[in-house]
Design a protein around this motif. Structure first.
Motif, short mmCIF file in Angstrom:
data_model
loop_
_atom_site.label_atom_id
_atom_site.label_comp_id
_atom_site.label_asym_id
_atom_site.label_seq_id
_atom_site.Cartn_x
_atom_site.Cartn_y
_atom_site.Cartn_z
N UNK A 41 4.78 1.09 16.55
CA UNK A 41 3.70 0.76 15.61
C UNK A 41 4.28 0.40 14.25
N UNK A 42 3.45 -0.22 13.43
CA UNK A 42 3.85 -0.54 12.06
C UNK A 42 4.17 0.76 11.32
N UNK A 43 3.39 1.79 11.58
CA UNK A 43 3.61 3.08 10.93
C UNK A 43 5.00 3.63 11.25
N UNK A 44 5.39 3.56 12.53
CA UNK A 44 6.71 4.04 12.93
C UNK A 44 7.83 3.22 12.29
N UNK A 45 7.67 1.91 12.30
CA UNK A 45 8.69 1.03 11.72
C UNK A 45 8.82 1.27 10.22
N UNK A 46 7.69 1.38 9.53
CA UNK A 46 7.72 1.61 8.09
C UNK A 46 8.41 2.93 7.77
N UNK A 47 8.14 3.94 8.57
CA UNK A 47 8.76 5.24 8.35
C UNK A 47 10.27 5.15 8.50
N UNK A 48 10.74 4.39 9.47
CA UNK A 48 12.18 4.26 9.71
C UNK A 48 12.91 3.57 8.56
N UNK A 49 12.22 2.69 7.86
CA UNK A 49 12.87 2.02 6.73
C UNK A 49 12.49 2.63 5.39
N UNK A 50 11.63 3.66 5.42
CA UNK A 50 11.30 4.38 4.20
C UNK A 50 10.36 3.65 3.26
N UNK A 51 9.34 3.01 3.82
CA UNK A 51 8.36 2.33 2.98
C UNK A 51 6.96 2.55 3.53
N UNK A 52 5.98 2.13 2.78
CA UNK A 52 4.60 2.28 3.24
C UNK A 52 4.29 1.21 4.29
N UNK A 53 3.25 1.45 5.06
CA UNK A 53 2.82 0.47 6.05
C UNK A 53 2.44 -0.85 5.39
#
Length: 62
Positions: A41-53
Motif C-alpha cells: 500500500x501507499x501507507x506501507x511504502x511511505x512508512x519505509x521511506x519516512x514520509x507521509x502518504x
C-alpha cells in the motif's frame, strides 16, 4: 596533506555520495512499482521511506 591527496579525498567522497543517491533512487523506483502493482500500500511504502502518504503520492506522480 598535499594538494593531490586532498583532490583524491574529495573525488572519493563524491563517488560515495553518488552511490548513495543511486541506491536511494533505486529503492524509490522499486517502492513505486510495488504500489502500482498492488503488492504494497501507499501507507506501507511511505512508512519505509519516512514520509507521509500525501508526500509519497505527490512525488510518485512525477
Amino acid at each position: 596533506m598535499t594538494f593531490y591527496m586532498e583532490l583524491r579525498r574529495r573525488e572519493e567522497k563524491g563517488r560515495e555520495e553518488g552511490r548513495e543517491e543511486g541506491k536511494a533512487e533505486g529503492r524509490w523506483g522499486i517502492l513505486t512499482e510495488l504500489v502500482r502493482d498492488g503488492i504494497i500500500t501507499v501507507k506501507e511504502a511511505a512508512k519505509r521511506v519516512g514520509m507521509t502518504e500525501e508526500v509519497f503520492r505527490k512525488l510518485s506522480m512525477r
